[in-house]
Design an enzyme around this catalytic site. Structure first.
Site, PDB file in Angstrom:
ATOM      1  N   ASP A   1       2.662   4.634   3.001  1.00 11.56           N
ATOM      2  CA  ASP A   1       2.106   3.786   1.952  1.00 11.56           C
ATOM      3  C   ASP A   1       3.220   3.047   1.205  1.00 11.56           C
ATOM      4  OD1 ASP A   1      -0.363   3.156   0.442  1.00 11.56           O
ATOM      5  OD2 ASP A   1       0.660   4.143  -1.222  1.00 11.56           O
TER       6      ASP A   1
ATOM      7  N   GLU B   1       3.079   0.539   5.757  1.00 12.82           N
ATOM      8  CA  GLU B   1       2.363  -0.482   5.002  1.00 12.82           C
ATOM      9  C   GLU B   1       3.399  -1.423   4.405  1.00 12.82           C
ATOM     10  OE1 GLU B   1      -0.800  -1.271   1.407  1.00 12.82           O
ATOM     11  OE2 GLU B   1       0.855   0.106   1.148  1.00 12.82           O
TER      12      GLU B   1
HETATM   13  C1  GLC Z   1      -1.501   1.110  -0.815  1.00 11.96           C
HETATM   14  C2  GLC Z   1      -2.834   1.696  -0.423  1.00 11.96           C
HETATM   15  C3  GLC Z   1      -3.818   1.410  -1.509  1.00 11.96           C
HETATM   16  C4  GLC Z   1      -3.312   2.041  -2.783  1.00 11.96           C
HETATM   17  C5  GLC Z   1      -1.886   1.589  -3.103  1.00 11.96           C
HETATM   18  C6  GLC Z   1      -1.270   2.439  -4.154  1.00 11.96           C
HETATM   19  O1  GLC Z   1      -1.549  -0.260  -0.937  1.00 11.96           O
HETATM   20  O2  GLC Z   1      -3.238   1.215   0.821  1.00 11.96           O
HETATM   21  O3  GLC Z   1      -5.109   1.833  -1.200  1.00 11.96           O
HETATM   22  O4  GLC Z   1      -4.140   1.708  -3.856  1.00 11.96           O
HETATM   23  O5  GLC Z   1      -1.067   1.704  -1.980  1.00 11.96           O
HETATM   24  O6  GLC Z   1      -1.032   3.718  -3.654  1.00 11.96           O
END
Ligand code: GLC
Length: 530
Positions: A203, A265
Protein backbone atom coordinates in the site's frame (compact mmCIF):
# COMPACT_ATOMS: atom_id res chain seq x y z
CA UNK A 1 10.01 -13.64 -29.53
CA UNK A 2 9.56 -16.16 -26.75
CA UNK A 3 10.93 -15.57 -23.31
CA UNK A 4 12.05 -18.49 -21.27
CA UNK A 5 12.06 -19.30 -17.58
CA UNK A 6 9.01 -17.24 -16.62
CA UNK A 7 8.31 -16.86 -12.94
CA UNK A 8 4.88 -17.98 -11.70
CA UNK A 9 3.61 -14.42 -11.35
CA UNK A 10 4.47 -13.67 -14.97
CA UNK A 11 2.25 -16.49 -16.19
CA UNK A 12 -0.47 -15.79 -13.63
CA UNK A 13 -3.84 -14.10 -13.81
CA UNK A 14 -4.26 -12.38 -10.44
CA UNK A 15 -7.72 -11.83 -8.93
CA UNK A 16 -8.24 -9.10 -6.37
CA UNK A 17 -10.71 -9.97 -3.63
CA UNK A 18 -12.26 -7.36 -1.36
CA UNK A 19 -12.97 -9.91 1.39
CA UNK A 20 -15.64 -7.89 3.18
CA UNK A 21 -17.76 -8.00 0.02
CA UNK A 22 -16.99 -11.42 -1.41
CA UNK A 23 -18.88 -14.04 0.59
CA UNK A 24 -20.45 -13.91 4.05
CA UNK A 25 -20.45 -17.34 5.70
CA UNK A 26 -21.86 -16.40 9.11
CA UNK A 27 -24.71 -14.05 8.24
CA UNK A 28 -23.32 -10.87 9.80
CA UNK A 29 -23.49 -8.97 6.52
CA UNK A 30 -19.70 -8.84 6.17
CA UNK A 31 -17.70 -11.20 3.97
CA UNK A 32 -15.10 -13.43 5.64
CA UNK A 33 -12.36 -15.97 4.94
CA UNK A 34 -14.56 -19.09 5.39
CA UNK A 35 -16.94 -17.53 2.84
CA UNK A 36 -14.09 -17.00 0.42
CA UNK A 37 -12.93 -20.59 0.93
CA UNK A 38 -16.42 -21.80 -0.03
CA UNK A 39 -16.14 -19.84 -3.27
CA UNK A 40 -12.68 -21.06 -4.28
CA UNK A 41 -14.23 -23.53 -6.69
CA UNK A 42 -15.68 -20.63 -8.68
CA UNK A 43 -12.24 -19.07 -8.93
CA UNK A 44 -10.68 -22.33 -9.95
CA UNK A 45 -13.37 -22.79 -12.60
CA UNK A 46 -12.65 -19.26 -13.81
CA UNK A 47 -8.99 -20.18 -14.12
CA UNK A 48 -7.21 -17.54 -12.04
CA UNK A 49 -3.86 -18.39 -10.48
CA UNK A 50 -3.49 -16.08 -7.50
CA UNK A 51 -5.75 -14.10 -5.18
CA UNK A 52 -4.77 -10.74 -3.75
CA UNK A 53 -6.84 -9.92 -0.68
CA UNK A 54 -7.15 -6.32 0.53
CA UNK A 55 -6.09 -6.14 4.21
CA UNK A 56 -7.43 -8.82 6.53
CA UNK A 57 -5.48 -7.80 9.64
CA UNK A 58 -7.02 -6.42 12.86
CA UNK A 59 -8.09 -2.84 12.35
CA UNK A 60 -10.55 -0.37 13.90
CA UNK A 61 -11.76 0.06 10.29
CA UNK A 62 -11.61 3.81 10.09
CA UNK A 63 -10.24 3.03 6.61
CA UNK A 64 -11.58 -0.53 6.28
CA UNK A 65 -8.42 -2.43 7.06
CA UNK A 66 -5.93 0.11 5.71
CA UNK A 67 -5.44 1.23 9.30
CA UNK A 68 -3.77 -1.82 10.81
CA UNK A 69 -3.57 -2.34 14.57
CA UNK A 70 -1.79 -5.72 14.40
CA UNK A 71 0.17 -6.96 11.38
CA UNK A 72 0.48 -10.54 12.59
CA UNK A 73 -3.09 -11.63 13.06
CA UNK A 74 -6.48 -11.79 11.32
CA UNK A 75 -9.39 -9.40 11.93
CA UNK A 76 -12.17 -11.16 13.85
CA UNK A 77 -14.70 -10.10 11.18
CA UNK A 78 -12.77 -12.25 8.70
CA UNK A 79 -11.91 -15.23 10.90
CA UNK A 80 -8.75 -16.49 12.54
CA UNK A 81 -5.15 -17.25 11.76
CA UNK A 82 -6.27 -20.87 11.29
CA UNK A 83 -8.77 -19.72 8.66
CA UNK A 84 -5.92 -17.91 6.92
CA UNK A 85 -3.83 -21.09 6.93
CA UNK A 86 -6.81 -23.06 5.67
CA UNK A 87 -7.33 -20.50 2.88
CA UNK A 88 -3.72 -20.92 1.78
CA UNK A 89 -4.03 -24.73 1.86
CA UNK A 90 -7.40 -24.87 0.09
CA UNK A 91 -6.28 -22.41 -2.56
CA UNK A 92 -3.08 -24.34 -3.06
CA UNK A 93 -5.05 -27.59 -3.45
CA UNK A 94 -6.78 -25.86 -6.37
CA UNK A 95 -3.55 -24.55 -7.87
CA UNK A 96 -3.91 -20.99 -6.58
CA UNK A 97 -1.70 -18.78 -4.45
CA UNK A 98 -2.73 -16.16 -1.89
CA UNK A 99 -1.25 -12.65 -1.80
CA UNK A 100 -1.88 -10.33 1.15
CA UNK A 101 -1.90 -6.55 1.38
CA UNK A 102 0.75 -4.81 3.48
CA UNK A 103 0.33 -1.27 4.78
CA UNK A 104 3.80 -0.01 5.68
CA UNK A 105 3.21 3.72 5.18
CA UNK A 106 1.12 4.14 8.30
CA UNK A 107 -0.52 2.22 11.12
CA UNK A 108 -3.78 2.70 12.92
CA UNK A 109 -3.62 5.17 15.81
CA UNK A 110 -4.63 2.16 17.93
CA UNK A 111 -1.53 0.18 17.01
CA UNK A 112 0.54 -0.52 20.17
CA UNK A 113 3.52 1.25 18.52
CA UNK A 114 1.57 4.49 18.22
CA UNK A 115 -0.05 4.13 21.64
CA UNK A 116 3.45 3.82 23.09
CA UNK A 117 4.77 6.70 20.96
CA UNK A 118 2.11 8.95 22.48
CA UNK A 119 3.20 8.29 26.04
CA UNK A 120 6.02 10.82 25.89
CA UNK A 121 8.81 12.33 23.84
CA UNK A 122 11.22 9.71 25.12
CA UNK A 123 8.92 6.71 24.55
CA UNK A 124 10.68 3.80 22.88
CA UNK A 125 8.44 3.97 19.77
CA UNK A 126 8.34 7.78 19.63
CA UNK A 127 10.72 7.93 16.69
CA UNK A 128 8.80 5.22 14.80
CA UNK A 129 6.43 8.00 13.65
CA UNK A 130 7.00 11.41 12.07
CA UNK A 131 6.81 14.11 14.74
CA UNK A 132 7.51 17.81 14.36
CA UNK A 133 7.39 20.88 16.53
CA UNK A 134 5.03 23.71 15.67
CA UNK A 135 6.70 26.59 13.83
CA UNK A 136 7.83 29.43 16.14
CA UNK A 137 4.51 31.21 15.56
CA UNK A 138 2.68 28.08 16.67
CA UNK A 139 1.52 27.11 13.18
CA UNK A 140 1.73 23.73 11.40
CA UNK A 141 5.23 22.33 10.71
CA UNK A 142 4.80 22.68 6.91
CA UNK A 143 2.19 22.96 4.16
CA UNK A 144 1.59 19.25 3.49
CA UNK A 145 -2.02 18.31 2.88
CA UNK A 146 -3.58 14.91 3.47
CA UNK A 147 -5.28 12.77 0.83
CA UNK A 148 -8.32 12.75 3.11
CA UNK A 149 -8.49 16.56 2.97
CA UNK A 150 -7.09 19.21 5.30
CA UNK A 151 -3.58 19.41 6.76
CA UNK A 152 -1.44 16.28 7.02
CA UNK A 153 -0.59 17.20 10.63
CA UNK A 154 -2.48 16.78 13.89
CA UNK A 155 -1.31 18.22 17.18
CA UNK A 156 -0.80 15.72 19.98
CA UNK A 157 -1.49 18.09 22.83
CA UNK A 158 -0.06 16.12 25.77
CA UNK A 159 3.42 16.09 24.17
CA UNK A 160 3.11 19.40 22.29
CA UNK A 161 4.18 18.03 18.89
CA UNK A 162 2.42 17.39 15.61
CA UNK A 163 2.34 13.92 14.04
CA UNK A 164 2.16 13.33 10.29
CA UNK A 165 -0.71 11.56 8.53
CA UNK A 166 -0.86 11.56 4.76
CA UNK A 167 -4.34 10.03 5.07
CA UNK A 168 -6.79 10.22 8.01
CA UNK A 169 -5.65 11.56 11.41
CA UNK A 170 -6.26 7.99 12.66
CA UNK A 171 -3.53 6.76 10.25
CA UNK A 172 -0.21 8.13 11.58
CA UNK A 173 2.67 7.82 9.09
CA UNK A 174 5.61 5.66 10.09
CA UNK A 175 9.12 7.10 10.10
CA UNK A 176 11.06 5.09 7.53
CA UNK A 177 14.31 6.87 8.45
CA UNK A 178 14.28 4.75 11.61
CA UNK A 179 15.92 1.37 10.88
CA UNK A 180 13.79 -0.31 13.57
CA UNK A 181 10.73 0.29 11.39
CA UNK A 182 12.45 -1.46 8.48
CA UNK A 183 13.43 -4.38 10.69
CA UNK A 184 9.87 -4.73 12.00
CA UNK A 185 8.48 -4.93 8.47
CA UNK A 186 11.05 -7.45 7.34
CA UNK A 187 9.89 -9.61 10.26
CA UNK A 188 6.27 -9.14 9.17
CA UNK A 189 7.08 -10.18 5.58
CA UNK A 190 8.97 -13.22 6.83
CA UNK A 191 6.14 -14.19 9.22
CA UNK A 192 3.61 -14.35 6.38
CA UNK A 193 5.98 -15.87 3.84
CA UNK A 194 6.54 -18.68 6.32
CA UNK A 195 2.76 -19.13 6.57
CA UNK A 196 2.61 -19.68 2.83
CA UNK A 197 1.56 -16.23 1.66
CA UNK A 198 2.84 -15.89 -1.92
CA UNK A 199 3.60 -12.19 -1.78
CA UNK A 200 2.26 -8.76 -0.97
CA UNK A 201 0.60 -5.83 -2.58
CA UNK A 202 2.27 -2.88 -0.90
CA UNK A 203 0.00 0.00 0.00
CA UNK A 204 1.14 3.57 -0.82
CA UNK A 205 4.43 2.12 -2.04
CA UNK A 206 5.55 5.45 -3.51
CA UNK A 207 5.04 7.26 -0.22
CA UNK A 208 7.01 5.46 2.46
CA UNK A 209 9.92 7.82 2.99
CA UNK A 210 9.34 11.51 3.73
CA UNK A 211 11.76 14.36 3.18
CA UNK A 212 14.07 14.39 6.17
CA UNK A 213 13.89 18.18 6.43
CA UNK A 214 10.10 18.20 5.98
CA UNK A 215 10.31 20.90 3.32
CA UNK A 216 7.13 22.57 2.01
CA UNK A 217 5.64 21.01 -1.12
CA UNK A 218 5.66 23.30 -4.17
CA UNK A 219 2.40 24.59 -5.59
CA UNK A 220 1.31 23.32 -9.02
CA UNK A 221 3.41 24.90 -11.75
CA UNK A 222 4.15 24.69 -15.42
CA UNK A 223 6.67 21.86 -15.31
CA UNK A 224 5.47 19.71 -12.44
CA UNK A 225 7.65 16.71 -11.78
CA UNK A 226 4.46 14.83 -10.94
CA UNK A 227 1.13 16.13 -12.23
CA UNK A 228 -0.83 14.72 -9.29
CA UNK A 229 -1.87 17.78 -7.35
CA UNK A 230 -5.47 17.27 -6.42
CA UNK A 231 -4.85 18.70 -2.98
CA UNK A 232 -3.52 22.00 -4.31
CA UNK A 233 0.15 21.05 -4.22
CA UNK A 234 2.66 18.74 -5.85
CA UNK A 235 3.65 15.87 -3.55
CA UNK A 236 7.39 16.24 -3.97
CA UNK A 237 8.50 16.02 -0.35
CA UNK A 238 5.86 13.87 1.38
CA UNK A 239 5.98 11.18 -1.33
CA UNK A 240 8.21 9.83 -4.11
CA UNK A 241 11.46 10.28 -2.21
CA UNK A 242 14.50 8.56 -3.70
CA UNK A 243 15.31 6.72 -0.45
CA UNK A 244 12.13 4.60 -0.89
CA UNK A 245 13.91 2.59 -3.57
CA UNK A 246 16.42 1.20 -1.12
CA UNK A 247 13.59 -0.37 0.92
CA UNK A 248 12.29 -2.20 -2.13
CA UNK A 249 15.75 -3.45 -3.08
CA UNK A 250 15.95 -5.11 0.32
CA UNK A 251 12.44 -6.53 0.12
CA UNK A 252 13.09 -7.80 -3.39
CA UNK A 253 15.99 -9.90 -2.15
CA UNK A 254 13.80 -11.24 0.64
CA UNK A 255 10.95 -12.03 -1.75
CA UNK A 256 13.10 -13.59 -4.47
CA UNK A 257 14.74 -15.91 -1.95
CA UNK A 258 11.46 -17.83 -1.72
CA UNK A 259 9.89 -16.87 -5.05
CA UNK A 260 7.34 -14.44 -3.62
CA UNK A 261 5.90 -11.49 -5.54
CA UNK A 262 5.84 -7.79 -4.63
CA UNK A 263 3.08 -5.73 -6.21
CA UNK A 264 3.21 -2.01 -5.48
CA UNK A 265 0.50 0.58 -5.20
CA UNK A 266 2.59 3.13 -7.06
CA UNK A 267 -0.04 5.80 -7.42
CA UNK A 268 1.85 8.19 -9.68
CA UNK A 269 0.62 9.67 -12.91
CA UNK A 270 3.77 9.59 -15.02
CA UNK A 271 4.74 6.34 -16.70
CA UNK A 272 8.42 7.13 -16.24
CA UNK A 273 8.03 7.60 -12.52
CA UNK A 274 5.98 4.42 -12.26
CA UNK A 275 8.72 2.54 -14.12
CA UNK A 276 11.30 3.79 -11.62
CA UNK A 277 9.73 1.46 -9.04
CA UNK A 278 10.97 -1.55 -10.98
CA UNK A 279 14.43 -0.27 -10.07
CA UNK A 280 16.91 0.82 -12.72
CA UNK A 281 18.37 -2.67 -12.60
CA UNK A 282 14.95 -4.34 -12.33
CA UNK A 283 15.74 -5.11 -8.72
CA UNK A 284 12.84 -3.46 -6.85
CA UNK A 285 9.10 -4.19 -7.16
CA UNK A 286 8.10 -7.04 -9.46
CA UNK A 287 4.80 -5.43 -10.44
CA UNK A 288 4.36 -1.69 -9.80
CA UNK A 289 0.72 -0.91 -10.57
CA UNK A 290 0.11 1.27 -13.60
CA UNK A 291 -2.19 4.15 -12.65
CA UNK A 292 -1.55 6.22 -15.81
CA UNK A 293 -3.05 3.30 -17.75
CA UNK A 294 -6.04 2.76 -15.53
CA UNK A 295 -6.88 6.46 -15.35
CA UNK A 296 -6.66 6.99 -19.12
CA UNK A 297 -9.71 6.75 -21.37
CA UNK A 298 -10.69 3.50 -23.05
CA UNK A 299 -9.43 4.60 -26.46
CA UNK A 300 -6.87 2.99 -28.70
CA UNK A 301 -4.88 6.23 -28.86
CA UNK A 302 -4.66 6.83 -25.11
CA UNK A 303 -4.05 3.27 -23.97
CA UNK A 304 -1.76 2.11 -26.76
CA UNK A 305 0.45 5.16 -26.17
CA UNK A 306 0.89 4.17 -22.53
CA UNK A 307 1.58 0.56 -23.42
CA UNK A 308 4.22 1.74 -25.94
CA UNK A 309 5.85 3.88 -23.28
CA UNK A 310 5.92 0.97 -20.85
CA UNK A 311 7.29 -1.43 -23.44
CA UNK A 312 10.02 1.06 -24.38
CA UNK A 313 10.98 2.00 -20.85
CA UNK A 314 10.81 -1.26 -18.90
CA UNK A 315 14.15 -2.22 -17.39
CA UNK A 316 15.69 -5.37 -18.82
CA UNK A 317 13.95 -8.50 -17.58
CA UNK A 318 11.04 -6.60 -16.01
CA UNK A 319 7.42 -7.41 -16.57
CA UNK A 320 4.30 -5.26 -17.11
CA UNK A 321 1.08 -5.52 -15.10
CA UNK A 322 -2.40 -4.35 -16.18
CA UNK A 323 -5.65 -3.76 -14.33
CA UNK A 324 -8.87 -1.88 -14.92
CA UNK A 325 -10.60 -1.71 -11.55
CA UNK A 326 -9.76 -1.72 -7.87
CA UNK A 327 -11.26 -0.81 -4.52
CA UNK A 328 -10.30 2.89 -4.75
CA UNK A 329 -11.62 3.82 -8.18
CA UNK A 330 -14.78 3.34 -10.17
CA UNK A 331 -15.09 -0.15 -11.70
CA UNK A 332 -13.93 -0.25 -15.33
CA UNK A 333 -17.31 -1.39 -16.73
CA UNK A 334 -18.65 1.94 -15.43
CA UNK A 335 -15.58 4.18 -15.72
CA UNK A 336 -14.15 3.04 -19.04
CA UNK A 337 -17.22 1.49 -20.60
CA UNK A 338 -20.17 3.57 -19.38
CA UNK A 339 -21.94 0.33 -18.41
CA UNK A 340 -21.99 -0.79 -22.06
CA UNK A 341 -21.47 -4.53 -22.35
CA UNK A 342 -19.77 -4.52 -25.76
CA UNK A 343 -17.14 -2.17 -24.42
CA UNK A 344 -16.75 -4.29 -21.29
CA UNK A 345 -16.00 -7.31 -23.46
CA UNK A 346 -13.35 -5.35 -25.38
CA UNK A 347 -11.72 -4.16 -22.15
CA UNK A 348 -11.55 -7.72 -20.81
CA UNK A 349 -10.01 -8.93 -24.07
CA UNK A 350 -7.43 -6.15 -23.83
CA UNK A 351 -6.53 -6.84 -20.18
CA UNK A 352 -6.15 -10.56 -20.83
CA UNK A 353 -4.11 -10.31 -24.05
CA UNK A 354 -1.59 -7.54 -23.39
CA UNK A 355 1.94 -8.64 -22.55
CA UNK A 356 2.11 -8.78 -18.79
CA UNK A 357 0.25 -9.96 -15.72
CA UNK A 358 -3.45 -9.05 -15.65
CA UNK A 359 -5.23 -8.30 -12.39
CA UNK A 360 -9.00 -8.72 -12.34
CA UNK A 361 -11.01 -7.15 -9.53
CA UNK A 362 -13.79 -9.31 -8.09
CA UNK A 363 -16.85 -8.89 -10.29
CA UNK A 364 -14.88 -7.77 -13.35
CA UNK A 365 -15.45 -11.24 -14.74
CA UNK A 366 -19.21 -10.66 -14.90
CA UNK A 367 -18.95 -6.99 -15.85
CA UNK A 368 -20.17 -5.85 -12.43
CA UNK A 369 -20.81 -2.10 -12.49
CA UNK A 370 -20.63 0.58 -9.80
CA UNK A 371 -23.55 0.62 -7.38
CA UNK A 372 -24.80 4.04 -6.27
CA UNK A 373 -24.76 4.13 -2.48
CA UNK A 374 -27.24 6.43 -0.68
CA UNK A 375 -25.66 9.01 1.64
CA UNK A 376 -26.96 7.32 4.77
CA UNK A 377 -25.30 4.03 3.79
CA UNK A 378 -21.85 5.39 2.95
CA UNK A 379 -19.18 3.47 4.88
CA UNK A 380 -16.04 5.03 3.36
CA UNK A 381 -14.85 7.47 6.04
CA UNK A 382 -13.01 9.48 3.41
CA UNK A 383 -16.13 9.75 1.24
CA UNK A 384 -18.72 11.08 3.67
CA UNK A 385 -21.04 13.92 2.61
CA UNK A 386 -19.13 17.18 2.91
CA UNK A 387 -15.69 15.57 2.44
CA UNK A 388 -13.57 16.37 -0.58
CA UNK A 389 -13.72 12.75 -1.71
CA UNK A 390 -17.54 12.51 -1.56
CA UNK A 391 -19.24 10.21 -2.60
CA UNK A 392 -16.21 8.05 -1.90
CA UNK A 393 -15.24 4.57 -2.96
CA UNK A 394 -18.15 2.43 -1.80
CA UNK A 395 -19.77 2.09 -5.27
CA UNK A 396 -16.91 -0.19 -6.33
CA UNK A 397 -16.85 -2.12 -3.03
CA UNK A 398 -20.40 -3.51 -2.95
CA UNK A 399 -21.10 -7.25 -2.53
CA UNK A 400 -20.21 -9.74 -5.23
CA UNK A 401 -23.31 -10.50 -7.26
CA UNK A 402 -23.48 -14.28 -7.14
CA UNK A 403 -27.15 -15.03 -7.58
CA UNK A 404 -30.36 -13.28 -8.72
CA UNK A 405 -32.07 -13.32 -5.34
CA UNK A 406 -32.30 -11.51 -2.03
CA UNK A 407 -28.89 -11.54 -0.39
CA UNK A 408 -27.29 -11.88 -3.85
CA UNK A 409 -25.82 -15.22 -2.78
CA UNK A 410 -23.39 -13.03 -0.82
CA UNK A 411 -25.28 -13.25 2.47
CA UNK A 412 -28.49 -14.75 3.85
CA UNK A 413 -31.68 -13.29 2.30
CA UNK A 414 -32.86 -11.65 5.53
CA UNK A 415 -29.50 -9.99 6.28
CA UNK A 416 -28.74 -6.36 5.45
CA UNK A 417 -25.26 -6.47 3.92
CA UNK A 418 -22.66 -3.92 5.07
CA UNK A 419 -23.05 -2.16 1.70
CA UNK A 420 -26.09 -2.45 -0.57
CA UNK A 421 -25.85 -4.76 -3.52
CA UNK A 422 -26.56 -3.80 -7.12
CA UNK A 423 -29.01 -5.01 -9.75
CA UNK A 424 -28.48 -8.72 -9.20
CA UNK A 425 -31.27 -9.70 -11.57
CA UNK A 426 -29.30 -8.09 -14.40
CA UNK A 427 -25.73 -9.07 -13.56
CA UNK A 428 -24.90 -12.21 -11.59
CA UNK A 429 -22.59 -15.20 -11.67
CA UNK A 430 -25.25 -17.94 -11.67
CA UNK A 431 -27.08 -16.84 -14.81
CA UNK A 432 -23.85 -16.04 -16.64
CA UNK A 433 -22.38 -19.44 -15.89
CA UNK A 434 -25.28 -21.05 -17.74
CA UNK A 435 -24.94 -18.78 -20.78
CA UNK A 436 -22.08 -19.74 -23.10
CA UNK A 437 -22.09 -16.27 -24.66
CA UNK A 438 -21.96 -14.36 -21.33
CA UNK A 439 -19.27 -11.94 -20.18
CA UNK A 440 -18.30 -14.51 -17.55
CA UNK A 441 -17.73 -17.25 -20.11
CA UNK A 442 -15.82 -14.81 -22.31
CA UNK A 443 -13.52 -14.03 -19.38
CA UNK A 444 -13.07 -17.71 -18.64
CA UNK A 445 -12.39 -18.57 -22.28
CA UNK A 446 -9.88 -15.72 -22.59
CA UNK A 447 -8.05 -17.03 -19.52
CA UNK A 448 -8.11 -20.56 -20.94
CA UNK A 449 -6.81 -19.33 -24.31
CA UNK A 450 -4.04 -17.48 -22.53
CA UNK A 451 -3.09 -20.65 -20.75
CA UNK A 452 -3.22 -22.79 -23.90
CA UNK A 453 -1.42 -20.36 -26.18
CA UNK A 454 2.08 -19.65 -24.97
CA UNK A 455 2.37 -16.57 -27.19
CA UNK A 456 -0.38 -14.85 -25.23
CA UNK A 457 1.64 -15.23 -22.05
CA UNK A 458 5.22 -14.98 -23.14
CA UNK A 459 5.23 -13.62 -26.67
CA UNK A 460 6.50 -10.11 -27.36
CA UNK A 461 4.17 -7.18 -28.00
CA UNK A 462 4.22 -5.34 -31.30
CA UNK A 463 1.74 -2.65 -32.25
CA UNK A 464 0.58 -2.81 -35.85
CA UNK A 465 -0.77 -0.09 -38.07
CA UNK A 466 -4.54 0.23 -37.94
CA UNK A 467 -7.36 2.64 -38.80
CA UNK A 468 -8.23 5.32 -36.23
CA UNK A 469 -10.02 3.88 -33.21
CA UNK A 470 -8.61 0.40 -33.69
CA UNK A 471 -5.85 -1.06 -31.56
CA UNK A 472 -4.09 -3.84 -33.44
CA UNK A 473 -1.21 -5.75 -31.88
CA UNK A 474 0.72 -8.89 -32.39
CA UNK A 475 1.76 -11.22 -29.60
CA UNK A 476 4.70 -13.41 -30.48
CA UNK A 477 4.59 -14.44 -34.13
CA UNK A 478 1.16 -15.85 -34.89
CA UNK A 479 -1.30 -14.20 -32.54
CA UNK A 480 -2.93 -10.89 -33.39
CA UNK A 481 -5.47 -8.96 -31.36
CA UNK A 482 -7.76 -6.47 -33.07
CA UNK A 483 -9.81 -4.21 -30.82
CA UNK A 484 -12.16 -1.69 -32.29
CA UNK A 485 -12.63 0.72 -29.42
CA UNK A 486 -14.57 3.20 -31.53
CA UNK A 487 -18.27 3.60 -32.24
CA UNK A 488 -17.89 3.01 -35.98
CA UNK A 489 -17.18 -0.20 -37.85
CA UNK A 490 -13.67 -0.50 -39.22
CA UNK A 491 -11.82 -2.57 -41.81
CA UNK A 492 -8.59 -4.05 -40.52
CA UNK A 493 -5.87 -5.75 -42.58
CA UNK A 494 -4.92 -8.96 -40.84
CA UNK A 495 -3.63 -11.45 -43.45
CA UNK A 496 -4.92 -15.01 -43.52
CA UNK A 497 -6.19 -15.84 -40.08
CA UNK A 498 -8.79 -17.58 -38.02
CA UNK A 499 -10.77 -15.98 -35.23
CA UNK A 500 -9.84 -17.82 -32.04
CA UNK A 501 -12.17 -15.78 -29.85
CA UNK A 502 -14.50 -12.88 -30.55
CA UNK A 503 -15.91 -10.56 -27.91
CA UNK A 504 -19.53 -11.20 -28.94
CA UNK A 505 -18.85 -14.91 -29.50
CA UNK A 506 -20.67 -14.99 -32.84
CA UNK A 507 -17.48 -15.02 -34.92
CA UNK A 508 -15.44 -17.66 -33.12
CA UNK A 509 -13.82 -19.90 -35.73
CA UNK A 510 -14.45 -17.48 -38.62
CA UNK A 511 -11.78 -17.45 -41.31
CA UNK A 512 -10.58 -14.22 -42.78
CA UNK A 513 -8.50 -13.60 -45.83
CA UNK A 514 -6.42 -10.42 -45.67
CA UNK A 515 -9.00 -8.17 -44.03
CA UNK A 516 -11.72 -8.19 -41.46
CA UNK A 517 -14.56 -5.80 -40.71
CA UNK A 518 -14.99 -5.15 -37.04
CA UNK A 519 -18.26 -3.83 -35.72
CA UNK A 520 -18.25 -0.92 -33.28
CA UNK A 521 -16.74 -2.00 -29.95
CA UNK A 522 -15.80 -5.43 -31.14
CA UNK A 523 -12.59 -7.33 -30.58
CA UNK A 524 -11.09 -10.57 -31.84
CA UNK A 525 -8.08 -12.71 -31.07
CA UNK A 526 -6.71 -14.10 -34.32
CA UNK A 527 -4.47 -17.04 -35.04
CA UNK A 528 -2.48 -16.27 -38.17
CA UNK A 529 -2.14 -18.92 -40.82
CA UNK A 530 0.85 -19.09 -43.09
C1 GLC B 1 -4.31 3.00 -0.48
C2 GLC B 1 -5.48 2.05 -0.38
C3 GLC B 1 -6.69 2.82 0.04
C4 GLC B 1 -6.40 3.46 1.38
C5 GLC B 1 -5.11 4.29 1.34
C6 GLC B 1 -4.65 4.64 2.71
O1 GLC B 1 -4.50 3.96 -1.44
O2 GLC B 1 -5.67 1.36 -1.58
O3 GLC B 1 -7.85 2.05 0.07
O4 GLC B 1 -7.45 4.29 1.77
O5 GLC B 1 -4.08 3.56 0.76
O6 GLC B 1 -4.21 3.49 3.37
Amino acid sequence: MERSAARWWQDAVIYQVYPRSFADSNGDGHGDLPGLIERLDHLRWLGVDALWLTPVFPSPNRDWGYDVSDYLSIHEDFGTLEDSDRLVAEASARGMRVIYDLVPNHTSDRHPWFLDACTGRDASHRDWYVWADPRPDGSLPNNWTSVAGGPAWTLHEPTGQYYLHNFLPSQPDLNWWNPDVGDAFEDILTFWFERGIAGFRIDVAHGLVKDRELRDNPLPGEDDPEPFHRRGQVPVYNMNRPETHEIFRRWRRLADASDRVLIGETWVLQVGRMLSYYGTAGDELHLPLNFPFVLAELSSEALAAIVDEVERGLPEGSWPVWFGSNHDISRFPTRWCRNDEDRVRCALMMLLTLRGTPILYYGDEIGQIDVPVPDDRIRDTMGMPGSINYPGRDPSRTPMQWEPRLGAGFTAPEVEPWLPYGDVARINVADQRRDAASVLNLTRDLIALRRARTELRRGGYERLEAPAGVWLYRRGVDTVIALNLSSRSADVRVGDARVLLSTRRDRDGERCARSLTLRAHEGVVLGCER
